[in-house]
Design an enzyme around this catalytic site. Sequence first.
Site, short mmCIF file in Angstrom:
data_model
loop_
_atom_site.label_atom_id
_atom_site.label_comp_id
_atom_site.label_asym_id
_atom_site.label_seq_id
_atom_site.Cartn_x
_atom_site.Cartn_y
_atom_site.Cartn_z
N TYR A 1 0.84 -1.20 0.00
CA TYR A 1 0.00 0.00 0.00
C TYR A 1 0.88 1.26 0.00
O TYR A 1 1.82 1.37 0.79
CB TYR A 1 -0.88 -0.01 1.24
CG TYR A 1 -1.94 1.06 1.30
CD1 TYR A 1 -3.05 1.02 0.46
CD2 TYR A 1 -1.86 2.08 2.24
CE1 TYR A 1 -4.05 1.97 0.55
CE2 TYR A 1 -2.86 3.04 2.34
CZ TYR A 1 -3.95 3.00 1.49
OH TYR A 1 -4.95 3.94 1.58
N SER B 1 1.71 -7.75 2.44
CA SER B 1 0.76 -6.75 2.88
C SER B 1 -0.32 -6.55 1.80
O SER B 1 -1.00 -7.50 1.43
CB SER B 1 1.48 -5.45 3.24
OG SER B 1 0.63 -4.56 3.91
N GLN B 2 -0.46 -5.34 1.25
CA GLN B 2 -1.43 -5.18 0.16
C GLN B 2 -1.11 -6.14 -0.98
O GLN B 2 -2.01 -6.74 -1.57
CB GLN B 2 -1.43 -3.75 -0.36
CG GLN B 2 -2.35 -3.55 -1.56
CD GLN B 2 -2.27 -2.16 -2.14
OE1 GLN B 2 -3.08 -1.31 -1.83
NE2 GLN B 2 -1.25 -1.91 -2.95
N ASP C 1 1.67 -8.45 14.49
CA ASP C 1 1.31 -7.54 13.41
C ASP C 1 0.12 -6.68 13.83
O ASP C 1 -0.98 -7.20 14.06
CB ASP C 1 0.98 -8.34 12.15
CG ASP C 1 0.88 -7.48 10.90
OD1 ASP C 1 0.70 -6.25 11.02
OD2 ASP C 1 0.97 -8.05 9.79
N HIS D 1 4.48 -6.58 11.41
CA HIS D 1 4.14 -6.55 9.99
C HIS D 1 5.33 -6.89 9.11
O HIS D 1 5.15 -7.24 7.95
CB HIS D 1 3.57 -5.17 9.64
CG HIS D 1 2.83 -5.13 8.35
ND1 HIS D 1 1.77 -5.96 8.07
CD2 HIS D 1 2.99 -4.35 7.24
CE1 HIS D 1 1.30 -5.71 6.87
NE2 HIS D 1 2.02 -4.74 6.33
#
Length: 331
Positions: free
Chosen positions: A92, A185-186, A271, A308
């Site tokens: 992101y 992630s994204q 996370d 994360h």
Amino acid sequence: MSHPPPHLDDLERYSPTIVEPDDFDQFWSDTLAEATARPVLVDVRPEPTDLPLLGCWNVTFAGFGGDPVRAWYTRPAGARGPLPAVVEYAGYGRGRGLPHERLTWPVAGYAHLLMDNRGQAGQYGAGDTPDPHGAPGGPWPVTWGILDPRDYHYRRLITDAVRAVEAVRALPGVDAGRVAVVGNSQGGGLALAVSGLVDDLAAVLTTAPFLCDMRRAVQLSHLAPYGEIAHYLAVHREAEEAVWHTLSYVDAVSLAQRATAPAHFGIGLRDTVCPPSTGFAAYNQYGAGSGRPVPPEREIHVYPFNGHEGGEAVHVRRQLRWLGARLRPAG
């Protein structure tokens, strides 16, 4: 307020019911049919780099609505024969950056396509793909067009991600039958989304995935991107029903249920960006709705003391070994 990491045994049992709209499959069938009606490759040209061991091409392909989407195509210089390919999706707020920023997969012997994120570049990395579609919503990419699933930014971005697989298969020197998707992630959420929309992938690798169990994620995480949705709803209180309805069309748990390819997951139990329970929701239900008598192979690596960032280089090594055992790269 911080919370202790969840117990692993609870996560291994976590399998929520994700409410899907009645027209979920038709929505994606219609969306992708409109996109795939166009030729996928728009422009492919050599890109000079300062890396003599790397071949690089600047690629433009037709994404959602025929919009031009940028990507870097890289491969080991001088490699012969069709190579297995890895399509990578960025996180992101990131763009595709410069071609020398992501070298793991071409150095490992794969053909590599790194897709730009439309409209998102500038927060963490450079990119040059605009998102020309405006619609009511908030100021952040995760809230663009969020009041209507047909206007939503992630309808466009997921469509781009599917088209990136079609693009790499059309590029020279690629073994179209051996294509994997990967992301963190994204990017991990996009990889899971694609896993349920492309039925002949060779493998899926996802780490700390975004877009999973989204109603729960918005309730748990105050950090971006989920926190941006919560912030939008804190101002637009009347929009809650419309927002949940829109998000139900892009939840990667629903899409991952339809997956058929082998999958490799990585999750950090601390996370706070993408809560670990939401990634486990996708892992626990991965391939369960594919209609196949035997669910696809899947494995997960958990990092109890990481957030994360997950397992970082240790996890990448595990990814390389896992994928290498399934796709034989060059070298």
